[in-house]
Design an enzyme around this catalytic site. Structure first.
Site, short mmCIF file in Angstrom:
data_model
loop_
_atom_site.label_atom_id
_atom_site.label_comp_id
_atom_site.label_asym_id
_atom_site.label_seq_id
_atom_site.Cartn_x
_atom_site.Cartn_y
_atom_site.Cartn_z
N GLU A 180 0.81 -1.23 0.00
CA GLU A 180 0.00 0.00 0.00
C GLU A 180 0.84 1.27 0.00
OE1 GLU A 180 -0.65 -2.63 1.85
OE2 GLU A 180 -2.51 -3.25 0.88
N HIS A 190 -11.92 -5.20 7.90
CA HIS A 190 -12.67 -4.95 6.67
C HIS A 190 -13.93 -4.13 6.92
CE1 HIS A 190 -9.98 -8.14 5.49
NE2 HIS A 190 -10.39 -8.11 4.24
C1 LIG Z 1 -2.03 -4.95 4.14
C2 LIG Z 1 -3.07 -5.70 3.39
N1 LIG Z 1 -3.37 -5.35 2.12
C3 LIG Z 1 -4.33 -6.00 1.42
C4 LIG Z 1 -5.03 -7.04 1.99
C5 LIG Z 1 -6.11 -7.80 1.20
N2 LIG Z 1 -5.60 -9.16 0.91
C6 LIG Z 1 -5.89 -10.21 1.71
S1 LIG Z 1 -5.04 -11.58 1.24
C7 LIG Z 1 -4.32 -10.79 -0.05
C8 LIG Z 1 -3.35 -11.54 -0.93
C9 LIG Z 1 -2.27 -12.18 -0.11
O1 LIG Z 1 -1.41 -12.89 -0.97
P1 LIG Z 1 -0.27 -13.81 -0.35
O2 LIG Z 1 0.57 -12.98 0.58
O3 LIG Z 1 0.41 -14.49 -1.47
O4 LIG Z 1 -1.03 -14.85 0.57
P2 LIG Z 1 -2.11 -15.93 0.05
O5 LIG Z 1 -3.45 -15.24 0.05
O6 LIG Z 1 -1.70 -16.38 -1.31
O7 LIG Z 1 -2.07 -17.04 1.07
C10 LIG Z 1 -4.71 -9.46 -0.10
C11 LIG Z 1 -4.26 -8.49 -1.13
C12 LIG Z 1 -4.70 -7.38 3.33
N3 LIG Z 1 -5.34 -8.39 3.96
N4 LIG Z 1 -3.73 -6.71 3.99
#
Ligand SMILES: Cc1ncc(C[n+]2csc(CCOP(=O)(O)OP(=O)(O)O)c2C)c(N)n1
Ligand SMILES: Cc1ncc(C[n+]2csc(CCOP(=O)(O)OP(=O)(O)O)c2C)c(N)n1
Ligand SMILES: [Mg+2]
Ligand SMILES: [Mg+2]
Lengths: 326, 370, 326, 370
Positions: free
Chosen positions: C60, C129
């Site tokens: 972000e 959220h």
């Molecule tokens: C700081 C933050 N930004 C955005 C989100 C929304 N979000 C939740 S999971 C995710 C993707 C995470 O990807 P990864 O780190 O590869 O973990 P995975 O979901 O594949 O287990 C996002 C963008 C969040 N939870 N926290």
């Protein structure tokens, strides 16, 4: 009792708590060998060593986040963020976690950390070194937001903050770091967090302030007495949040006239909450609208103009006379 | 133009022991006690079946959104298996199999996914953190936990989990840098499942591997086949031993794949092909591990089926208990609990105000229906 | 005119502005192929390609910081932060730079960026959220803070935000994304930023709200008319900051009775500023203390209890009757 | 245990051309036009002398706190020399020599250091950002600026400066990762001056070099002797050409040293030894470069002295102009300028309120003194 500056008083609080409790750990940028850029942690590393006083890499989010982990696992970290203008780098760690872990874990864990940081104008500093944005923290559920106004209450409040089981954001008015000395007892002294103090009795009007604004406010009270023969009651909030309005309400009911003072920007600032609490609990006693004497809704200017930005005795006096005139 | 080459001591390696066809590299085979192998198998099966069951509960509207783990069981269990109760697990939000291994109850997960704070239950005898939703933010907590363990002269370690997407966050960088500088006993487990919602790894970073990011911190890093539980187990064992013995942190990249949607609110068809998913289904960590156990004679068809039906019963029983428990839950006034150690006066007032409002509205309700 | 949900209306605003002006760039996590987790950017990448619609890595601070750089060099970035609960990761970029570059560069540069992010409760989401922390941004000099309350004004305000020469934080009430449809004209429509709207005339009391709270507030106004025969004037702030109090003051002077509603925590929240402005400019017209109907000063609970946390029609009604009773 | 080694294509190199004894590695000598060499020398001297002069102005209380650059002139000038006016310079706060090269006036720096916003003046014909105080935060802006240049089909590049301490910030990580993913024309110049206030590099990170952090992003990285302007120049030339021609970003680590205090508010004796400072004084980039120019016959003792006195006159003239200008500056009401494109009503009111207050207090003052 020794006469101390606020810097010395804060140093005393840290030293004594670290002597009493080896769970107390100081960490941050330049807090070790350098003793902090304002010397609040001066000498601590010599006395306690580099396992109690940690010079960290330059990363505020990690300083706050590491403190959270330490606090969850039984320690009492006191981290320093070099200037409050750089505490937004760790705002997410505090909002997302420090303020919530007790709640999230349903009491299984808590976060007894203190985040110390100098705030406010008046020292001819660079950009980002003079802000007052205590409202950001005060609006965040799960945090406590404390601001001392002199060496003695700074020492007592910091001790209480370190012992507090919940995360405390501790703003230090850097303009007062060396501005004056007070007797500070060597013997332990604490002050309850969440209790504003009536520092001057009066019945004609109420002046509410905190931090570096206490001095011009008390000066204004003096001049009101001397020049106008008016007795101002002066209240020092000390804890911004949780805000206990009880003595504010008592005072407003008594005087019916209130001025609230802070150097933070006016709109959506701490004064607005004070006004609202009094609206809710002392409305029928108010003789005049509450006046806010505050910083303006602009970035605090570079130091050649900061004096014009910061509320001073004159502005407070005029506001006081205005509410008295009603 | 010619220049001096800088030799970087830490090298990045890739470890695979049991390949996707179940071919075993004998000389690399870690010696894992048979009972542990069978526990791991049962845990993988439990994780897999519980995931499937949660998905249809969600589709039936019996729970809210949740993040499936299918395909990532080996990465989670091969690592977590090395922790002692007093060690710290610092999860993200997609570590159900690891959480269950640590003793979190199935029903608590169901209850949590139904929007009850009561669903967060951390086994009393475990030092585990609750799940952390802000991506990457928990990584730094593990550093503080590990530092504290070291400071208190305990040989506990902290193991934190995060995804490939999390490696782009500033908190990942700051956390690993602090960990290396302070030489804390922390194992950083990156479950590289190739996707961060709709963002593929290729758009997440230009580095060839995630493991090599360890070079930026002077920290050992290793990439393992995350669908090969033997490789994961071996790499994690080495990292945990290093951490416990004062050797500092390690970054482990487990190369795996998210076979399901990101969460039940997500539709992967918008951003990835079925072919890709099929390719990865062939590398299923569970099938591969079962083949290994069958070859070793530790498992038989019917023994496997017995374990499966035991697991299914356990899940059904948990669902029944959860739905029973939830009937008793949800008094809204409890939202005021655990705000502070001591309730501040203004919150007490708000709570009283709420209680009053609540009474009134219940009255109104009855008024309406009575 | 087509009947649209807020998601479709926001999408229309983006599409039309991107068609009109190739300096408008959409960026953020999952805004491309996926069309945003709420589909606000759905289809944009197909129409404009991946140089106009950027799927970014998961960071972000970089999303905001890159937008700042783009904006300084002549573009009009519209970045999406997936949930406002994750916008604190970039709080420092916005406070330290987006809000200050016009001032710091003395007008040489400005930052015409929009930071879009869904906020608020009501969709049975996970932790982080469902927050409403608009006050953080509203208290920050140099920013504008906008919150629409329906498909039509969402579209018009987003167009205005994109064209605004200063940084705009645009909070989208996710509870309203698909809650109802409105006629949204295909033809361009804008709404001035900084102008609250009187959405219902009345003389007995004034209800002030914004965002997702407009619906229970209007419902309460209806019931006051039907059940109590009281005519409530209803004001939709639309822009939280800069807050223009003029019509609030007019209304308060007319009715003398005011209730302000928001789902953000009460203390140091947006309502406090509204109360303070009215204290300052309508004090002598107030017949009763202004009531605040707000979220409580706690972390919003997980979804099984969020309804209890969020202000609803009944709470607003009771507050209204209370001020009417005075 | 044996494993497959992962070969990481990008390698990290070290470049030195003119060593600390002024020994030249002929085959590496970049061919720099003579006039450019002399401009660079004059600029180094100007940076050095201005720094010294600012220090005594500060000691005399004629300006406020500022960060000296002594010792870092080569790192700043060898890099910035490659920028065209339309390129972007994205500074931190310790790039005075580079800012002067870009055309910022000496007086503006004096005025800024006296706490006047008017001191920020960006040359009209330059695309430069004002200084950025929050460590590391400006790095990401360069990515956006570079992206915009690329999007608008300009071959402009952005060059951003930051210190060794800045590499610990999350913004450094996020910025470099974005830069590599989007292949933007950005040059990341790290002035590794070994100290972040009182924190030595060894406590800042455990990685052997800062340049190798580029490996985490699949980005080329190079470490150069930052006190060797020829090496800095050569490395920067390559990076700028790569960026301009669409080859993407580069990280350049300039190994240099902060010979003075962090800022005039700092006392280095608290945390470092005089010996260390002396060691580095021997590696002074200016002396070294002058020896090179003397050997090349481009400079002579008296020519050097002529340049020095010209530089000193220029500085004195600027100080005089600045102090003259400042007499006219400082009307406090101007603090309300540049808040927004259009002043919102509540700010207009606050400004009017201030104007009124200000009148009254001036009246009071006169009352007192009259
Ligand atoms: C700081 C933050 N930004 C955005 C989100 C929304 N979000 C939740 S999971 C995710 C993707 C995470 O990807 P990864 O780190 O590869 O973990 P995975 O979901 O594949 O287990 C996002 C963008 C969040 N939870 N926290
Ligand atoms: C985010 C942030 N944290 C802390 C500071 C206070 N501070 C100013 S300069 C500095 C050290 C910077 O070190 P480095 O990046 O090496 O740059 P140098 O000062 O050596 O040029 C610190 C901690 C700041 N300006 N910004
Ligand atoms: Mg992933
Ligand atoms: Mg440095």
């Amino acid at each position: 009792m020794a006469k101390m500056t606020m810097v010395q008083a804060l140093n005393l609080a840290l030293r004594q708590e670290m002597e009493k409790d080896d769970r107390v750990i100081a960490l941050g940028e330049d807090v070790g060998l350098d003793g902090g850029v304002f010397r609040v942690t001066d000498g601590l590393i010599d006395q306690f060593g580099d396992q109690r006083v940690l010079d960290t890499p330059l990363a505020e989010s990690a300083i706050a986040g590491m403190s959270i982990g330490m606090a969850v696992y039984g320690l009492k970290p006191v981290c320093e963020i070099q200037f409050s203008g750089f505490s937004y780098q760790n705002f997410h760690q505090i909002e997302n976690h420090a303020a919530r872990l007790r709640w999230r874990s349903r009491g299984r864990y808590h976060v007894p950390m203190v985040l110390r940081t100098p705030y406010g104008g008046g020292v001819r500093a660079l950009e980002h070194h003079s802000e007052s944005r205590e409202a950001y923290w005060a609006h965040t559920p799960g945090l406590k937001m404390v601001i001392p106004s002199g060496p003695r209450n700074a020492r007592a409040l910091l001790v209480s903050a370190i012992r507090d089981p919940d995360p405390v954001i501790f703003y230090e008015p850097k303009a007062l770091y060396r501005a004056f000395r007070e007797e500070v007892p060597e013997a332990e002294e604490t002050l309850p967090i969440g209790e504003p103090q009536r520092v001057k009795e009066g019945q004609d009007l109420t002046l509410i302030a905190y931090g570096a604004m206490m001095r011009p406010t008390l000066e204004a009270a003096q001049q009101l007495k001397d020049k106008d023969g008016m007795a101002a009651e002066v209240i020092d909030l000390l804890t911004i949040s949780p805000l206990d309005e009880e003595i504010l309400v008592q005072s407003a009911k008594k005087t019916g006239r209130v001025v609230v003072v802070h150097e933070a920007p006016r709109s959506f600032g701490p004064g607005a909450e004070v006004v609202s609490r009094l609206m809710e609990k002392a409305f029928y006693y108010l003789e005049a609208p509450i006046e806010r004497v505050t910083g303006y809704d602009i970035v605090i200017p570079l130091f050649s103009r900061e004096k014009a930005y910061l509320p001073g005795t004159e502005r407070i006096l005029r506001a006081a006379r205005k509410v008295l005139a009603h | 133009m010619p220049r001096k080459n800088i030799t970087i001591s830490d090298k990045i390696e890739y470890l695979s022991i049991l390949d996707e066809n179940g071919q075993l590299d004998k000389k690399l085979e870690p010696d894992i006690p048979e009972d542990v192998l069978l526990q791991l198998h049962r845990a993988m099966l439990l994780g897999r079946k519980f995931d499937e069951r949660l998905l249809n509960l969600q589709r039936q509207g019996r729970i809210g959104t949740f993040p499936p783990i299918k395909g990532q069981e080996a990465a989670q269990l091969g690592t977590i298996a090395h922790l002692r109760p007093s060690d710290w697990m610092v999860p993200a939000f997609r570590e159900t199999a690891a959480e269950l291994w640590r003793g979190r109850s199935l029903e608590s997960i169901i209850i949590y996914n139904n929007g009850f704070n009561e669903g967060i239950d951390i086994p009393e005898d475990r030092n585990d953190m609750p799940i952390s939703v802000p991506v990457g933010s928990q990584i730094i907590h593990a550093v503080g936990l590990g530092w504290s363990a070291k400071y208190r002269k305990k040989d506990d370690v902290a193991m934190t989990f995060f995804g490939d997407g999390a490696t782009s966050q500033g908190d990942f960088h700051e956390g690993l840098n602090f960990a290396a500088v302070f030489q804390v006993p922390v194992i950083f487990v990156c479950q590289n499942n190739h996707w961060a919602i709709s963002i593929p790894l290729s758009k997440q970073t230009r580095s060839k591997t995630l493991a090599q990011k360890a070079l930026a911190y002077g920290m050992p890093g290793i990439q393992v086949d995350g669908n090969d539980i033997l490789a994961v187990y071996a790499a994690a064992q080495e990292a945990v031993e290093r951490a416990r013995s004062g050797g500092g942190p390690t970054l482990i990249e487990c190369v795996t794949y998210r076979l399901m949607m990101h969460t039940t609110a997500d539709d992967p068809k918008r951003y990835r092909t079925d072919e890709e998913v099929e390719q990865w289904s062939k590398r299923d960590p569970l099938i591969r591990f079962e083949k290994y156990l069958l070859d070793k004679g530790l498992l038989s068809e019917e023994k496997r089926n017995r374990v499966e039906s035991e697991v299914l019963d356990k899940i059904q029983a948990a669902i029944d208990r959860a739905e029973k428990q939830m009937e008793a839950l949800g008094d809204p006034i409890e939202m005021f609990d655990h705000a502070y150690a001591e309730m501040p006066s203004h919150l007490n007032e708000q709570k009283a105000e709420f209680a009053h409002e609540h009474e009134l509205s219940k009255a109104d309700e009855e008024g309406k229906h009575g």
